[in-house]
Design an enzyme around this catalytic site. Structure first.
Site, PDB file in Angstrom:
ATOM      1  CE  LYS A 211     -38.001 -14.077  25.649  1.00 27.75           C
ATOM      2  NZ  LYS A 211     -36.823 -13.770  26.694  1.00 27.75           N
ATOM      3  CG  ASP A 230     -35.068 -18.719  27.190  1.00 29.17           C
ATOM      4  OD1 ASP A 230     -35.080 -19.962  26.804  1.00 29.17           O
ATOM      5  OD2 ASP A 230     -34.716 -18.265  28.227  1.00 29.17           O
TER       6      ASP A 230
END
Length: 269
Positions: A211, A230
């Site tokens: 991420k 996320d």
């Protein structure tokens, strides 16, 4: 002061989009920004945007930083008219642009961003700049702190960073800074790489997972196909039981990710 008419641009939305942590409100319609060692004030009324710099500085630095040559109206027009969620997300956050930020700063701030919220990230970034950055004067005669260089973080201790509120991220920051200073990681090579190759290099840095690597690719290297996932985006993806239509949005899914992120964060309720 340089003023320009800009469409598909909202400085308030950009400031609250979670891309940049040194873009701060001054008044209801004005923000300050510290980036690339410079201080800038931005105010906006409708499509009229004023920047506290010369036209030359604007064209050399800030036009690119705010990605003003990219057709964001075209991205919004490409959204499936029957995708009511994405249509609403684009209406809600349609003034967002993907910033072209300084690479080292983006690496640090998104390592800090893990398991964190925006006010706390800003507090941590301010502490780093105050402790390790150079203090200079802006055009108003007020002081501001530059973002610290890798050498400054490489030379400090994990304990000192924990004292500044960095918590478990402290060893990641020290190790990544040392990797860069010792030549184990070369940031100068990254801008020339494609998305997949750049992400692969970033994943070798301490504290950088998938991420965070995608965030760095999107917000510093401007790979707008990068799609960071996320908790907010995971919630969005549940709306697509057959999978998000990446093929339809090939090459610019990261822009839509920002609209969705902003909508999940600010637009519902």
């Amino acid at each position: 002061m340089y003023t320009r008419e800009i469409t598909d641009f909202d400085i308030d939305q950009i400031a609250r989009s979670g891309q940049c942590f040194r873009l701060r409100p001054l008044t209801k319609d004005a923000y300050s920004l510290t980036a690339f060692g410079k201080y800038l004030e931005i105010s906006q009324k409708g499509t009229e945007v004023a920047f506290s710099c010369t036209e030359q500085e604007f064209e050399v630095l800030w036009s690119g930083y705010f990605d003003l040559d990219t057709d964001y109206a075209g991205f919004k027009k490409a959204i499936d008219p029957e995708d009511f969620y994405l249509q609403e997300a684009a209406r809600t956050g349609g003034g967002i642009r993907i910033l072209r930020q300084e690479l080292w700063e983006t690496i640090v701030t998104f390592i800090i961003s893990q398991q964190n919220n925006i006010p706390r990230i800003q507090k941590c970034v301010d502490a780093l700049c105050r402790e390790f950055g150079e203090t200079v004067l802006n055009f108003r005669g007020n002081t501001y702190d530059l973002f610290p260089e890798p050498e400054a973080l490489a030379g400090t201790s994990e304990e000192r960073l924990r004292e500044l509120g960095l918590g478990y991220r402290a060893p990641y920051l020290v190790k990544t800074a040392r990797m860069i200073c010792e030549g184990e990681a070369d940031l100068c090579e990254l801008p020339a790489l494609g998305y997949e190759a750049a992400k692969e290099r970033l994943l070798k840095l301490s504290g950088v997972g998938s991420k965070v690597a995608d965030c760095i690719c999107l917000f510093a290297l401007h790979h707008i196909e990068a799609f960071p996932v996320d908790t907010h985006i995971k919630a969005m993806l549940k709306r697509y039981p057959s999978g998000f239509p990446f093929e339809r949005y090939q090459g610019f899914a990261g822009v839509l990710q920002q609209y969705a992120f902003y909508y999940e964060l600010h637009g519902q309720g």
